[in-house]
Design a protein around this motif. Structure first.
Motif, PDB file in Angstrom:
ATOM      1  N   ILE A  19      69.296  -2.893  21.352  1.00 41.59           N
ATOM      2  CA  ILE A  19      68.873  -2.105  20.191  1.00 41.59           C
ATOM      3  C   ILE A  19      69.849  -2.291  19.039  1.00 41.59           C
ATOM      4  O   ILE A  19      69.451  -2.480  17.892  1.00 41.59           O
ATOM      5  N   THR A  20      71.131  -2.256  19.324  1.00 46.53           N
ATOM      6  CA  THR A  20      72.154  -2.472  18.298  1.00 46.53           C
ATOM      7  C   THR A  20      72.034  -3.874  17.707  1.00 46.53           C
ATOM      8  O   THR A  20      72.141  -4.056  16.488  1.00 46.53           O
ATOM      9  N   THR A  21      71.804  -4.857  18.553  1.00 45.52           N
ATOM     10  CA  THR A  21      71.668  -6.238  18.090  1.00 45.52           C
ATOM     11  C   THR A  21      70.459  -6.397  17.180  1.00 45.52           C
ATOM     12  O   THR A  21      70.536  -7.041  16.130  1.00 45.52           O
ATOM     13  N   VAL A  22      69.346  -5.802  17.545  1.00 39.28           N
ATOM     14  CA  VAL A  22      68.137  -5.878  16.716  1.00 39.28           C
ATOM     15  C   VAL A  22      68.366  -5.176  15.378  1.00 39.28           C
ATOM     16  O   VAL A  22      67.959  -5.676  14.323  1.00 39.28           O
ATOM     17  N   GLN A  23      69.043  -4.040  15.397  1.00 40.73           N
ATOM     18  CA  GLN A  23      69.338  -3.323  14.162  1.00 40.73           C
ATOM     19  C   GLN A  23      70.181  -4.179  13.224  1.00 40.73           C
ATOM     20  O   GLN A  23      69.900  -4.268  12.031  1.00 40.73           O
ATOM     21  N   ARG A  24      71.223  -4.816  13.719  1.00 40.53           N
ATOM     22  CA  ARG A  24      72.076  -5.691  12.896  1.00 40.53           C
ATOM     23  C   ARG A  24      71.296  -6.899  12.377  1.00 40.53           C
ATOM     24  O   ARG A  24      71.482  -7.327  11.245  1.00 40.53           O
ATOM     25  N   ALA A  25      70.402  -7.434  13.210  1.00 44.20           N
ATOM     26  CA  ALA A  25      69.584  -8.572  12.785  1.00 44.20           C
ATOM     27  C   ALA A  25      68.664  -8.172  11.634  1.00 44.20           C
ATOM     28  O   ALA A  25      68.513  -8.922  10.658  1.00 44.20           O
ATOM     29  N   LEU A  26      68.061  -6.999  11.722  1.00 37.52           N
ATOM     30  CA  LEU A  26      67.189  -6.529  10.646  1.00 37.52           C
ATOM     31  C   LEU A  26      67.976  -6.266   9.363  1.00 37.52           C
ATOM     32  O   LEU A  26      67.481  -6.526   8.263  1.00 37.52           O
ATOM     33  N   GLN A  27      69.208  -5.767   9.479  1.00 40.41           N
ATOM     34  CA  GLN A  27      70.053  -5.588   8.301  1.00 40.41           C
ATOM     35  C   GLN A  27      70.379  -6.943   7.663  1.00 40.41           C
ATOM     36  O   GLN A  27      70.383  -7.067   6.434  1.00 40.41           O
ATOM     37  N   SER A  28      70.634  -7.937   8.487  1.00 38.34           N
ATOM     38  CA  SER A  28      70.929  -9.281   7.969  1.00 38.34           C
ATOM     39  C   SER A  28      69.716  -9.877   7.267  1.00 38.34           C
ATOM     40  O   SER A  28      69.852 -10.521   6.216  1.00 38.34           O
ATOM     41  N   ILE A  29      68.541  -9.663   7.810  1.00 33.40           N
ATOM     42  CA  ILE A  29      67.311 -10.155   7.180  1.00 33.40           C
ATOM     43  C   ILE A  29      67.106  -9.461   5.837  1.00 33.40           C
ATOM     44  O   ILE A  29      66.749 -10.101   4.841  1.00 33.40           O
ATOM     45  N   ASP A  30      67.340  -8.148   5.787  1.00 33.73           N
ATOM     46  CA  ASP A  30      67.210  -7.406   4.533  1.00 33.73           C
ATOM     47  C   ASP A  30      68.185  -7.944   3.493  1.00 33.73           C
ATOM     48  O   ASP A  30      67.815  -8.148   2.332  1.00 33.73           O
ATOM     49  N   THR A  31      69.421  -8.190   3.885  1.00 36.97           N
ATOM     50  CA  THR A  31      70.419  -8.734   2.961  1.00 36.97           C
ATOM     51  C   THR A  31      69.999 -10.106   2.453  1.00 36.97           C
ATOM     52  O   THR A  31      70.073 -10.382   1.250  1.00 36.97           O
ATOM     53  N   ALA A  32      69.547 -10.972   3.339  1.00 31.77           N
ATOM     54  CA  ALA A  32      69.121 -12.314   2.937  1.00 31.77           C
ATOM     55  C   ALA A  32      67.932 -12.249   1.977  1.00 31.77           C
ATOM     56  O   ALA A  32      67.893 -12.968   0.969  1.00 31.77           O
ATOM     57  N   ARG A  33      66.969 -11.393   2.273  1.00 32.54           N
ATOM     58  CA  ARG A  33      65.789 -11.252   1.410  1.00 32.54           C
ATOM     59  C   ARG A  33      66.206 -10.784   0.016  1.00 32.54           C
ATOM     60  O   ARG A  33      65.740 -11.309  -0.992  1.00 32.54           O
ATOM     61  N   ASN A  34      67.101  -9.801  -0.037  1.00 31.64           N
ATOM     62  CA  ASN A  34      67.517  -9.267  -1.326  1.00 31.64           C
ATOM     63  C   ASN A  34      68.410 -10.240  -2.095  1.00 31.64           C
ATOM     64  O   ASN A  34      68.368 -10.283  -3.324  1.00 31.64           O
ATOM     65  N   MET A  35      69.215 -11.008  -1.400  1.00 29.93           N
ATOM     66  CA  MET A  35      70.026 -12.047  -2.066  1.00 29.93           C
ATOM     67  C   MET A  35      69.121 -13.094  -2.709  1.00 29.93           C
ATOM     68  O   MET A  35      69.360 -13.533  -3.836  1.00 29.93           O
TER      69      MET A  35
ATOM     70  N   THR B  79      72.600  -5.921  -8.968  1.00 31.04           N
ATOM     71  CA  THR B  79      73.272  -5.003  -8.044  1.00 31.04           C
ATOM     72  C   THR B  79      72.219  -4.133  -7.370  1.00 31.04           C
ATOM     73  O   THR B  79      71.232  -3.745  -7.997  1.00 31.04           O
ATOM     74  N   TRP B  80      72.436  -3.829  -6.092  1.00 29.55           N
ATOM     75  CA  TRP B  80      71.542  -2.954  -5.339  1.00 29.55           C
ATOM     76  C   TRP B  80      72.293  -2.379  -4.150  1.00 29.55           C
ATOM     77  O   TRP B  80      73.395  -2.804  -3.849  1.00 29.55           O
ATOM     78  N   ARG B  81      71.694  -1.383  -3.503  1.00 32.58           N
ATOM     79  CA  ARG B  81      72.240  -0.840  -2.265  1.00 32.58           C
ATOM     80  C   ARG B  81      71.477  -1.456  -1.103  1.00 32.58           C
ATOM     81  O   ARG B  81      70.250  -1.499  -1.099  1.00 32.58           O
ATOM     82  N   ASN B  82      72.216  -1.884  -0.123  1.00 35.17           N
ATOM     83  CA  ASN B  82      71.630  -2.472   1.070  1.00 35.17           C
ATOM     84  C   ASN B  82      70.979  -1.374   1.909  1.00 35.17           C
ATOM     85  O   ASN B  82      71.172  -0.193   1.656  1.00 35.17           O
ATOM     86  N   VAL B  83      70.251  -1.757   2.934  1.00 35.08           N
ATOM     87  CA  VAL B  83      69.547  -0.796   3.775  1.00 35.08           C
ATOM     88  C   VAL B  83      70.512   0.190   4.433  1.00 35.08           C
ATOM     89  O   VAL B  83      70.153   1.339   4.696  1.00 35.08           O
ATOM     90  N   ASP B  84      71.757  -0.215   4.653  1.00 36.45           N
ATOM     91  CA  ASP B  84      72.737   0.697   5.250  1.00 36.45           C
ATOM     92  C   ASP B  84      73.593   1.418   4.202  1.00 36.45           C
ATOM     93  O   ASP B  84      74.565   2.079   4.537  1.00 36.45           O
TER      94      ASP B  84
END
Length: 135
Positions: free
Chosen positions: A14-30, A104-109
């Motif tokens: 669950i922790t791994t999936v959460q971090r992966a989704l945060q990384s995807i969000d960061t990449a999409r926003n970048m 500039t933006w705030r990430n999902v976390d």
């Protein structure tokens, strides 16, 4: 014992999936930030020297183009996560402007993220040829 191992495996996944989704969000926003800045830089390249030289050197907030903001995902970022675009201009030499776009933006976390592009605009640069011969 097997229950404890299985519990640890599930908690870790669950922790791994959460971090992966945060990384995807960061990449999409970048990627989105890069597209917004590139669009604005291309718009600037079509302007004449008088317009560019009139830009102030203080950071200026810009409106994100409607081709982006009309998208519901981007509209959500603007409304809920503070997606902004700013332009900063400096004069490294006479007849030369350094223009920096920053999104500039705030990430999902909740962390503040930003991305910047810098371009140079010369008084007698290529824009002069394209801008003055296109009429």
């Amino acid at each position: 014992m097997a229950v404890m191992v299985l519990t640890m495996a599930i908690a870790t996944s669950i922790t791994t999936v959460q971090r992966a989704l945060q990384s995807i969000d960061t990449a999409r926003n970048m990627t989105l930030a890069g597209q917004i800045m590139q669009s604005e830089i291309e718009r600037i390249r079509l302007r004449d020297w008088a317009t560019i030289s009139a830009y102030g050197t203080a950071a200026t907030s810009l409106t994100i183009d409607s081709s982006f903001s009309s998208n519901s995902y981007v509209a959500n970022l603007i409304a809920n996560r503070g997606l902004t675009l700013a332009r900063t201009v400096s004069d490294p030499e006479s007849d030369l402007r350094q223009i920096t776009m920053t999104v500039t933006w705030r990430n999902v976390d909740g962390r503040t993220m930003s991305r910047s592009y810098t371009t140079y605009y010369a008084r007698y640069g290529m824009y002069d040829y394209f801008y003055n011969t296109s009429s």
